[in-house]
Structures are given as structure tokens and as C-alpha cells.
Design a protein around this motif. Structure first.
Motif, PDB file in Angstrom:
ATOM      1  N   ALA A   1       0.714  -1.023  -0.087  1.00 56.71           N
ATOM      2  CA  ALA A   1      -0.053   0.061   0.069  1.00 56.71           C
ATOM      3  C   ALA A   1       0.718   1.315   0.054  1.00 56.71           C
ATOM      4  N   LEU A   2       1.936   1.121  -0.741  1.00 49.87           N
ATOM      5  CA  LEU A   2       2.693   2.351  -0.996  1.00 49.87           C
ATOM      6  C   LEU A   2       1.911   3.556  -1.993  1.00 49.87           C
ATOM      7  N   PRO A   3       2.185   4.834  -1.308  1.00 46.81           N
ATOM      8  CA  PRO A   3       1.686   5.945  -2.292  1.00 46.81           C
ATOM      9  C   PRO A   3       2.117   5.993  -3.694  1.00 46.81           C
ATOM     10  N   LEU A   4       1.466   6.592  -4.470  1.00 49.16           N
ATOM     11  CA  LEU A   4       2.128   6.632  -5.830  1.00 49.16           C
ATOM     12  C   LEU A   4       3.499   7.193  -6.146  1.00 49.16           C
TER      13      LEU A   4
ATOM     14  N   ALA B   1       5.886   6.547  -4.075  1.00 47.45           N
ATOM     15  CA  ALA B   1       7.017   5.820  -3.627  1.00 47.45           C
ATOM     16  C   ALA B   1       6.621   4.468  -4.658  1.00 47.45           C
ATOM     17  N   GLN B   2       5.584   4.294  -5.082  1.00 43.53           N
ATOM     18  CA  GLN B   2       5.314   3.117  -5.750  1.00 43.53           C
ATOM     19  C   GLN B   2       6.041   3.084  -7.382  1.00 43.53           C
ATOM     20  N   ILE B   3       5.975   4.136  -7.920  1.00 43.46           N
ATOM     21  CA  ILE B   3       6.505   4.108  -9.067  1.00 43.46           C
ATOM     22  C   ILE B   3       8.179   3.989  -9.115  1.00 43.46           C
ATOM     23  N   PRO B   4       8.724   4.504  -8.586  1.00 46.63           N
ATOM     24  CA  PRO B   4      10.242   4.167  -8.191  1.00 46.63           C
ATOM     25  C   PRO B   4      10.595   2.868  -7.983  1.00 46.63           C
ATOM     26  N   ALA B   5       9.733   2.322  -6.872  1.00 52.31           N
ATOM     27  CA  ALA B   5      10.008   1.208  -6.424  1.00 52.31           C
ATOM     28  C   ALA B   5       9.675   0.256  -7.259  1.00 52.31           C
ATOM     29  N   GLY B   6       8.757   0.391  -8.296  1.00 48.59           N
ATOM     30  CA  GLY B   6       8.402  -0.693  -9.656  1.00 48.59           C
ATOM     31  C   GLY B   6       9.639  -0.631 -10.373  1.00 48.59           C
ATOM     32  N   VAL B   7      10.212   0.584 -10.541  1.00 47.76           N
ATOM     33  CA  VAL B   7      11.293   0.526 -11.662  1.00 47.76           C
ATOM     34  C   VAL B   7      12.375   0.148 -11.057  1.00 47.76           C
ATOM     35  N   ALA B   8      12.746   0.005  -9.677  1.00 49.14           N
ATOM     36  CA  ALA B   8      13.887  -0.454  -9.107  1.00 49.14           C
ATOM     37  C   ALA B   8      13.831  -1.901  -9.249  1.00 49.14           C
TER      38      ALA B   8
ATOM     39  N   VAL C   1      15.932 -17.205 -17.114  1.00 51.90           N
ATOM     40  CA  VAL C   1      14.506 -17.370 -16.954  1.00 51.90           C
ATOM     41  C   VAL C   1      13.713 -16.498 -17.247  1.00 51.90           C
ATOM     42  N   ALA C   2      12.438 -16.765 -17.241  1.00 56.95           N
ATOM     43  CA  ALA C   2      11.402 -15.676 -17.511  1.00 56.95           C
ATOM     44  C   ALA C   2      11.376 -14.793 -16.401  1.00 56.95           C
ATOM     45  N   GLY C   3      11.492 -15.156 -15.132  1.00 59.37           N
ATOM     46  CA  GLY C   3      11.417 -14.223 -14.079  1.00 59.37           C
ATOM     47  C   GLY C   3       9.924 -13.987 -13.372  1.00 59.37           C
ATOM     48  N   GLY C   4       9.107 -14.959 -13.726  1.00 60.28           N
ATOM     49  CA  GLY C   4       7.912 -14.979 -12.975  1.00 60.28           C
ATOM     50  C   GLY C   4       7.963 -15.376 -11.666  1.00 60.28           C
ATOM     51  N   GLU C   5       8.854 -16.065 -11.051  1.00 59.05           N
ATOM     52  CA  GLU C   5       9.141 -16.292  -9.477  1.00 59.05           C
ATOM     53  C   GLU C   5       9.304 -15.009  -8.852  1.00 59.05           C
ATOM     54  N   LEU C   6       9.848 -14.024  -9.561  1.00 58.04           N
ATOM     55  CA  LEU C   6      10.055 -12.599  -8.777  1.00 58.04           C
ATOM     56  C   LEU C   6       8.996 -11.587  -9.298  1.00 58.04           C
ATOM     57  N   LEU C   7       8.532 -11.863 -10.272  1.00 57.26           N
ATOM     58  CA  LEU C   7       7.727 -10.869 -10.750  1.00 57.26           C
ATOM     59  C   LEU C   7       6.411 -11.021 -10.030  1.00 57.26           C
ATOM     60  N   ILE C   8       5.758 -12.226  -9.968  1.00 59.78           N
ATOM     61  CA  ILE C   8       4.428 -12.210  -9.423  1.00 59.78           C
ATOM     62  C   ILE C   8       4.274 -11.881  -7.862  1.00 59.78           C
ATOM     63  N   PRO C   9       5.223 -12.099  -6.991  1.00 61.43           N
ATOM     64  CA  PRO C   9       5.121 -11.522  -5.822  1.00 61.43           C
ATOM     65  C   PRO C   9       5.380 -10.072  -5.735  1.00 61.43           C
ATOM     66  N   THR C  10       6.315  -9.696  -6.816  1.00 58.97           N
ATOM     67  CA  THR C  10       6.539  -8.297  -6.834  1.00 58.97           C
ATOM     68  C   THR C  10       5.356  -7.368  -6.950  1.00 58.97           C
ATOM     69  N   ILE C  11       4.479  -7.951  -8.195  1.00 58.30           N
ATOM     70  CA  ILE C  11       3.155  -7.304  -8.474  1.00 58.30           C
ATOM     71  C   ILE C  11       2.119  -7.443  -7.461  1.00 58.30           C
ATOM     72  N   VAL C  12       2.269  -8.563  -6.771  1.00 60.80           N
ATOM     73  CA  VAL C  12       1.077  -8.461  -5.567  1.00 60.80           C
ATOM     74  C   VAL C  12       1.642  -7.749  -4.394  1.00 60.80           C
ATOM     75  N   LEU C  13       2.725  -7.423  -4.059  1.00 59.03           N
ATOM     76  CA  LEU C  13       3.278  -6.731  -2.951  1.00 59.03           C
ATOM     77  C   LEU C  13       3.181  -5.212  -3.344  1.00 59.03           C
ATOM     78  N   LEU C  14       3.674  -4.915  -4.746  1.00 55.48           N
ATOM     79  CA  LEU C  14       3.628  -3.311  -4.959  1.00 55.48           C
ATOM     80  C   LEU C  14       2.326  -2.863  -5.452  1.00 55.48           C
ATOM     81  N   PHE C  15       1.716  -3.629  -5.993  1.00 54.09           N
ATOM     82  CA  PHE C  15       0.625  -3.297  -6.865  1.00 54.09           C
ATOM     83  C   PHE C  15      -0.805  -3.490  -6.281  1.00 54.09           C
ATOM     84  N   GLY C  16      -0.707  -4.494  -5.490  1.00 56.93           N
ATOM     85  CA  GLY C  16      -1.769  -5.121  -4.740  1.00 56.93           C
ATOM     86  C   GLY C  16      -2.854  -6.097  -5.714  1.00 56.93           C
ATOM     87  N   GLU C  17      -2.193  -6.617  -7.005  1.00 60.21           N
ATOM     88  CA  GLU C  17      -3.082  -7.203  -7.702  1.00 60.21           C
ATOM     89  C   GLU C  17      -3.296  -8.773  -7.197  1.00 60.21           C
ATOM     90  N   ASP C  18      -4.107  -9.518  -7.517  1.00 61.95           N
ATOM     91  CA  ASP C  18      -4.392 -10.997  -6.919  1.00 61.95           C
ATOM     92  C   ASP C  18      -3.430 -11.878  -7.747  1.00 61.95           C
TER      93      ASP C  18
END
Length: 271
Positions: free
Chosen positions: A144-147, A149-156, A170-187
Motif C-alpha cells: 500500500a505504497l503511495p503513488l 513511492a510506488q513508481i520508483p519502487a516498481g522501476v527498481a 529464466v522468465a522471472g515469474g518467480e520474482l515478478l508475481i510476488p512483486t506485482i502482488v506486494l507493490l501493486f495489490g493485484e491478485d
């Protein structure tokens, strides 16, 4: 590329059933947990089939690309395309970092000493084991980061994931999926589809960088091997998807994490 990055572009022929079966086994493992299995395929390419580290990474990247291209339409059928398209800012945010990270990671990989690359791969496998457990065993809540902070965190985050995905092939899904959930709140389901949309262009950038190096010759010299194992990986991923839920995550995930840790130890000791 450093002179001690020993490559063996043309391996002795391996029986097609063995290559296909190995790919299928890896694909099945990945399919049962909703991944392509590339993190398990890499130590197999090195340990069983005898490819040098950089050669294995490039072959793994090629196979991962094929698996993602096949998986993307099926995944978009499971999650409506309109629903995924509505989340385009998430993909763009991560791609802003991952494309640069992929180029940088591939550049570093081709310049690393062979022994250094083995050790780096070992460390990254430990990271993948941790991400596997985090994603599938624990409950992920958005930060639940403010916008602002969320944008630079996503880039990093994208930058780091791009580097890791390029170095491991590798494709990177192992790291992308938890990142998308944690940073952007997607299911988790939507995050899986978004991860493919991010990983595909990220992989293409890494692939383009590898193609500029002499080590890329390993792919042309082993096209039949690559195609056979990729076909096995796809078949295994389909089978693994059908077996989804047959083995409880509390049993399957720790077992797979242990496999990654054992592979990491073997790679760290590899000469």
C-alpha cells in the motif's frame, strides 16, 4: 567476453528421448506450481548435459522464451485480456526497469569469469528458492505504497528482476508475481498474466544482447537439442497444469526449494 569463460558450443549428441524426458520432467514440476520451470532446467543443463555456465544460460533463455510464447495465449484465455489490459500501468512501470536490467545482466554474464558466473548462479538459485516459498506458502499482502513511492519502487524492482532473469536465462515469474502482488495489490491470478507480459519483452532484450556475443553460437550448434527439450518442457507444463492441486503446496514447495538449494551448492562447487 573473458578468455576463461569456457564454452562448448557443440556437445556430444544426447538421445532425443532423454532430452525430451528431462524437459518434460522440469516442465511438469513448473506446471504444478504455475511456473515454466526454467530455474530447475538450468542446473540440469549444467549437471546432466555438461554445458558450461554461459552456454547453459543462453540455451535456458531460448527455451524459456519458447515456453512463455506458448503459455501467454493460454494464460490470457484464463484471465480476460481486457482485465489484463486495464492494468497496463503496472506492466509499464516494471518494464521501465526490467528492460535496462535485462541488457545489463546479459552484458555482465558474458564478461564474467567462468568461476564467478557459477557462484553468481548459485546465489541466485538460493534467491529463487526463497521467492518460491514466499509466493506459494506465505500470504502476500500489498505494501500500500503511495503513488510517488510506488513508481520508483516498481522501476527498481524491475531493474533487479531483469538482471536476475538475464543472468539465469529464466522468465522471472518467480520474482515478478510476488512483486506485482506486494507493490501493486493485484491478485495472484492477474499477477501471473501480468508477469508474462513483462517477462516476454524483458527476455527479448536479454536475448538480443546475448546474440551480439560469440557465446551465442551455442544455440545454433544445439538447435535440435534446444527444440527437443523445449517441446518436452511445454508438454510437461501442460501435464503439470493438469496435476495442479494433486500435491499439497505445503509438501511440494519445500521439496522444490530443497532441490534448488542442493543445485545451488553443486554449482558453487563447480569447477
Amino acid at each position: 567476453m573473458t578468455t576463461d569463460q569456457t564454452l562448448h558450443p557443440l556437445q556430444r549428441p544426447h538421445p532425443a528421448p532423454v532430452v525430451f524426458g528431462a524437459g518434460a520432467a522440469i516442465g511438469t514440476l513448473g506446471g504444478m506450481i504455475g511456473l515454466g520451470g526454467a530455474e530447475f532446467r538450468l542446473p540440469l543443463l549444467i549437471g546432466l548435459f555438461g554445458f558450461a555456465a554461459l552456454s547453459a544460460v543462453i540455451l535456458n533463455k531460448a527455451m524459456s522464451l519458447v515456453v512463455v510464447l506458448v503459455a501467454l495465449p493460454a494464460r490470457l484465455a484464463a484471465v480476460p485480456a481486457g482485465e489484463v489490459a486495464a492494468r497496463w500501468p503496472v506492466a509499464v512501470n516494471l518494464l521501465a526497469g526490467s528492460l535496462l536490467g535485462a541488457w545489463a545482466g546479459a552484458s555482465w554474464a558474458v564478461r564474467m569469469r567462468s568461476t564467478t558466473l557459477y557462484r553468481v548462479l548459485a546465489v541466485l538459485m538460493v534467491l529463487m528458492a526463497a521467492a518460491l516459498v514466499l509466493t506459494h506458502v506465505t500470504t502476500l499482502d500489498t505494501l500500500a505504497l503511495p503513488l510517488w513511492a510506488q513508481i520508483p519502487a516498481g522501476v527498481a524492482a524491475g531493474l533487479g528482476i531483469g538482471v536476475v532473469a538475464a543472468i539465469m536465462g529464466v522468465a522471472g515469474g518467480e520474482l515478478l508475481i510476488p512483486t506485482i502482488v506486494l507493490l501493486f495489490g493485484e491478485d495472484i491470478k492477474t499477477a501471473g498474466s501480468l508477469s508474462l507480459l513483462v517477462s516476454l519483452p524483458t527476455m527479448l532484450v536479454a536475448f538480443a544482447r546475448y546474440s551480439r556475443d560469440g557465446s551465442f553460437a551455442v544455440l545454433g550448434a544445439n538447435l535440435r537439442f534446444t527444440a527437443t527439450m523445449a517441446a518436452g518442457s511445454i508438454a510437461g507444463a501442460v501435464l503439470g497444469g493438469l496435476l495442479l492441486g494433486v500435491f499439497p503446496d505445503l509438501v511440494l514447495i519445500p521439496a522444490l526449494a530443497v532441490i534448488l538449494l542442493i543445485s545451488a551448492v553443486k554449482l558453487a562447487r563447480h569447477h
